[in-house]
Design a protein around this motif. Sequence first.
Motif, PDB file in Angstrom:
ATOM      1  N   LYS A  39      -8.836  -7.807  -8.462  1.00 11.40           N
ATOM      2  CA  LYS A  39      -9.620  -7.115  -7.447  1.00 11.40           C
ATOM      3  C   LYS A  39     -10.047  -8.094  -6.366  1.00 11.40           C
ATOM      4  N   SER A  95     -12.387  -9.835  -4.139  1.00 14.38           N
ATOM      5  CA  SER A  95     -13.829 -10.028  -4.052  1.00 14.38           C
ATOM      6  C   SER A  95     -14.259 -10.070  -2.599  1.00 14.38           C
ATOM      7  N   THR A 133     -29.235 -11.471  -8.910  1.00 16.27           N
ATOM      8  CA  THR A 133     -27.899 -10.862  -8.955  1.00 16.27           C
ATOM      9  C   THR A 133     -27.604 -10.198  -7.613  1.00 16.27           C
ATOM     10  N   TYR A 134     -26.344  -9.830  -7.431  1.00 18.49           N
ATOM     11  CA  TYR A 134     -25.890  -9.051  -6.283  1.00 18.49           C
ATOM     12  C   TYR A 134     -25.227  -7.780  -6.807  1.00 18.49           C
ATOM     13  N   GLU A 135     -25.031  -6.840  -5.924  1.00 21.72           N
ATOM     14  CA  GLU A 135     -24.232  -5.696  -6.321  1.00 21.72           C
ATOM     15  C   GLU A 135     -22.805  -6.172  -6.597  1.00 21.72           C
ATOM     16  N   ALA A 136     -22.058  -5.398  -7.374  1.00 26.72           N
ATOM     17  CA  ALA A 136     -20.770  -5.846  -7.919  1.00 26.72           C
ATOM     18  C   ALA A 136     -19.804  -6.338  -6.853  1.00 26.72           C
ATOM     19  N   LYS A 137     -19.783  -5.705  -5.695  1.00 23.36           N
ATOM     20  CA  LYS A 137     -18.805  -6.087  -4.674  1.00 23.36           C
ATOM     21  C   LYS A 137     -19.070  -7.475  -4.097  1.00 23.36           C
ATOM     22  N   HIS A 138     -20.254  -8.006  -4.342  1.00 23.51           N
ATOM     23  CA  HIS A 138     -20.601  -9.344  -3.859  1.00 23.51           C
ATOM     24  C   HIS A 138     -20.459 -10.397  -4.954  1.00 23.51           C
ATOM     25  N   TYR A 139     -19.793 -10.052  -6.066  1.00 21.61           N
ATOM     26  CA  TYR A 139     -19.664 -11.005  -7.158  1.00 21.61           C
ATOM     27  C   TYR A 139     -19.036 -12.308  -6.669  1.00 21.61           C
ATOM     28  N   THR A 194     -26.225 -17.463  -6.826  1.00 23.59           N
ATOM     29  CA  THR A 194     -27.418 -16.768  -7.299  1.00 23.59           C
ATOM     30  C   THR A 194     -28.554 -17.756  -7.564  1.00 23.59           C
ATOM     31  N   GLN A 232     -14.916 -13.114 -14.473  1.00 25.36           N
ATOM     32  CA  GLN A 232     -16.275 -12.606 -14.329  1.00 25.36           C
ATOM     33  C   GLN A 232     -17.029 -12.691 -15.650  1.00 25.36           C
TER      34      GLN A 232
END
Length: 567
Positions: free
Chosen positions: A3, A5, A193-199, A203, A257
Motif C-alpha cells: 500500500k 503510504s 499516533t496518526y490516522e492510518a493513512k499517515h503511518y 510520533t 507495520q
Amino acid sequence: MKKISLLIAGCIALSSCYKLDTTPYSQVSADTFWQNEDQALAGILGCYNDLKKEATFGLQFSYDGLSDNGLGYDNQGLGEVISGTFTDRSPIIVDRWQAGYDLIQRCNHAIAHIQPMTIDKAKQEGFIAEAKFLRALMYFQLTNLYGALPIYDETVDLNKDFSSLKNSRSSVEDVKKFILTDLNYAVDKLPVTYEAKHYGRITKGAAYALRGKVALYNKDWTSAIRDFEEIVYNKTNNYGYNLSANYAALFTMEGDQAPEMIFAIQNMGGTGFPYGMPMAWYMGTRSTFGSDWNNCMPSTRLADRYENRDGSPFNWNDHFPNYNTDNAVKKQSMESTQSGGVLTKVPDTAKLRQIYANRDPRLNQTLIVPYSHYLGWNANKERDMQFILATGVNENFGQIRNNRGWYTYLWRKFVPEGNLKGAITDRTHTPINFPILRLADVLLMLSEAYNETNQLDKAITELNKVRARSKMPGLNSGSSFLVVNSKAEMSKRIQHERAIELAGEGWRYFDLKRWNLLEDVSKGVIEKGITGDNLVTRGYQPRHKLWPVPGQEIEMNAALLPQNQDW
C-alpha cells in the motif's frame, strides 16, 4: 504491491520531493509554495525523503562492516575505512558530511517557512516537531562520526547565506544540547499516533526513544531510563509498542507495520515507485533479484557468536576436533567440489544442518549459512538456491555465489526473496522498511541503563524479554552458563545481545565506539573466511575513532579548524 503510504503519495501528489531536491533551495518560493497544510506536509515529507540517500541512512547497514559483525569492500561497503586507508578527501568521508548537512538544511528550510504560516496551530507545531526530530537524528549521526560540528538552525536563509556558512565547530557537548533541545520540542508537540493513512510519520514515542538514546550515549542513565520507561511501560500514554512474535518477519515486507517498529524508513519499490533503499544491491548476492554485489557481508566472528539453543557458548571444536586452529579441518568439514553444477564431493551436510539448527534461531533468520537454501531470482523467475562452499559455484546452477569468490556467510535479513511477488523491480529500491528505532533496541538500551545504575534484576528482566521472543533461555534461568551475578558480567551479556539482535542494522559500530571497545575488536584484526582463509586486514588506528572533517569543507571554511586529533 505494498500500500502506498502518505510519505510517498504526498510527495507524488504535490511534487515537493522533487522541488526540494535543489540546493540551495531557491527553486521553492516561499511566496508560492508554503501556503497551506498540504504544502507544509509536502515540505516535511521532502525531509523524510533524504533519509534514503546512501550517504545519510540509505546505507546504514554498511556500518556493521566497521565492527566485528561484518566486513565489506568498495565505497558502499566502507572498504577504505575498514583498511584504514581513508583520508579527509575520501568520498566516504566527504559525502556523509555533505549529505548530512543537506538533510539538516532541508529541515531548517521547512521549519523557517512553516513557523509563520497561518494554519491550525497543533498541526503547525507537529510539522515543526517532525523536522526538528529529523534534524536531531542527523546531527546525532554526524557527531558520532565526526565529533564537534558547526551548528546551523532555521535562522539560516540559504537563499541569502549559502556562500557564507562560516560557523566554527561547536563542542560535542553543545551539539548534543542542541539535539536535546530539538527532541524536547518533539516530545512535547508530536502526537502519540496518526490516522492510518499517515503511518510512518514520526510520533511522540519515537521522540522519547531517540531522546533516551542520546541520553544513553551521554551516560545520563537516569534520563535514559525515564524516557525508555515512558514508552516501554506506557507511563503517560498508550504507545502500543510490542515485540513481534516473528523476528525474521520484521525484516521483510510483512514487518512493515509491526508494533515493534518505533520509527522506520518507509521504503517502496515496484514499477514507477523508486522509493526504496539498496539492501538487495549491496547485501544480496548474484542470486538475489537484479544480480547483486554483496559489498556488505556478515563476519565469521558474528556467525560464531550465536549461542547454542540452550544458551551455552558455541564452539566448533565440540563438533569437529581441532576445527578452531586447523584450516585443513575447516575445509574438510565445510568445502565441496563441483563440476558444471554437479557436486563431486560434499561434506557431511546433515551434520552441518544439525549444528546450525541447534543454535540461537536468530542465526538462521539473519544469515544464509552453508548448505542452507534461499529463494533467489534467476533467468527472470524465482529459483531455489543453495549456498555451497565450492570453487566455480554459479547462480545458473542454482547455487549462491559470493561476488568476490570468498567463503563468507551472507545476509538473509533485509534481502528480498524472489521478486517479492512483483513488489521489487529495481535492485536499488528494496521495498522493505528499515528500522531506525525499534522496541527490542529500546529494551536492550533500558537494560544497559538499569545495569549502569546497579539495578541488575531490572536489567535482566528487560534483556530476557528480547531473548524470550527468539525462544532463547533467559539469564539466571537455571543453567550455570546463564548465571549473571555482577554489573560487569551483565555488561558482557548486553554487548552480546545487542550484537546478535541488531545485526545488519548498523548500530554495532556506534556501540563499540561508545563502549571504547572498537580498537579491541579492530586493530590488526584479519577477517577470516568460513574455512580460515584471510580476507580483509583491518587497518584501524586510534585516530579512526573520529573521522576527519572533509578537507574541502575546511578549504571553504577555515573556522572548522582545528582538525580532529592526529588527522
